[in-house]
Design an enzyme around this catalytic site. Structure first.
Site, PDB file in Angstrom:
ATOM      1  CG  ASN A   1      -1.471  -1.275   1.417  1.00 33.59           C
ATOM      2  OD1 ASN A   1      -1.123  -1.994   2.016  1.00 33.59           O
ATOM      3  ND2 ASN A   1      -2.594  -1.752   0.560  1.00 33.59           N
TER       4      ASN A   1
ATOM      5  CB  VAL B   1       0.136   6.246   3.003  1.00 32.17           C
ATOM      6  CG1 VAL B   1      -0.040   5.382   2.651  1.00 32.17           C
ATOM      7  CG2 VAL B   1       1.897   6.022   3.214  1.00 32.17           C
ATOM      8  CB  CYS B   2      -2.757   3.339  -0.734  1.00 31.33           C
ATOM      9  SG  CYS B   2      -4.366   2.695  -1.367  1.00 31.33           S
ATOM     10  CG  LEU B   3      -4.428   9.251  -0.380  1.00 33.08           C
ATOM     11  CD1 LEU B   3      -5.297  10.687  -1.770  1.00 33.08           C
ATOM     12  CD2 LEU B   3      -4.504   9.956   0.797  1.00 33.08           C
TER      13      LEU B   3
END
Length: 150
Positions: free
Chosen positions: A41, A49-51
């Protein structure tokens, strides 16, 4: 007792770039790892970082301590390979867990040792951006949400 998923990240040191949006705390901050990390992620090159991962758990009641004491430990302990920013890490985690663990440990040794973080800090200190940079260390032992310095 450490969760098996967090074990390969144990002992790693990361510099974290945090950007607060104008709508903070009602909108989640943008978080990125400055030094490289191998995680489903987290984008390997940008450190983003993946929202979706942040937004799913974010609440206006949170503050920055939640990022470092709750969110980041949970992210390392419970990666979500079905919503990847790093497809290679996600595929390896699902198909070859031992290979994934070995690659994570390799990245921790190469990019997240105390020495590597200190060197990376020398390069990024002079950027002069309006942001908050903090350090995060994974010991792999603390339960998510534990707060030592209260």
């Amino acid at each position: 007792m450490a969760n098996e998923t967090s074990a390969p990240f144990a002992g790693g040191h990361w510099k974290i770039h945090v950007e607060l949006p104008d709508q903070y705390p009602y909108k989640s901050p943008s978080i990125g790892f400055v030094n490289r990390i191998f995680h489903p992620n987290i984008d390997e090159l940008s450190g983003s970082v993946c929202l979706d991962v942040i937004n799913q758990t974010w609440s206006p009641m949170y503050d920055m301590i939640n990022i470092f004491e709750v969110f980041l430990p949970q992210l390392l302990r419970y990666p979500n390979p079905s919503d990847p920013l790093n497809g290679e890490a996600a595929a390896l985690m699902m198909r070859e867990p031992k290979g994934y663990e070995a690659k994570v440990k390799e990245y921790v040794a190469k990019y997240a040792s105390k020495e590597a973080v200190d060197e990376a800090g020398e390069d990024t200190e002079s950027e002069g951006e309006l942001s908050s940079a903090g350090s995060y260390e994974s010991d792999g032992e603390e339960p998510a949400g534990a707060m030592d310095d209260v």
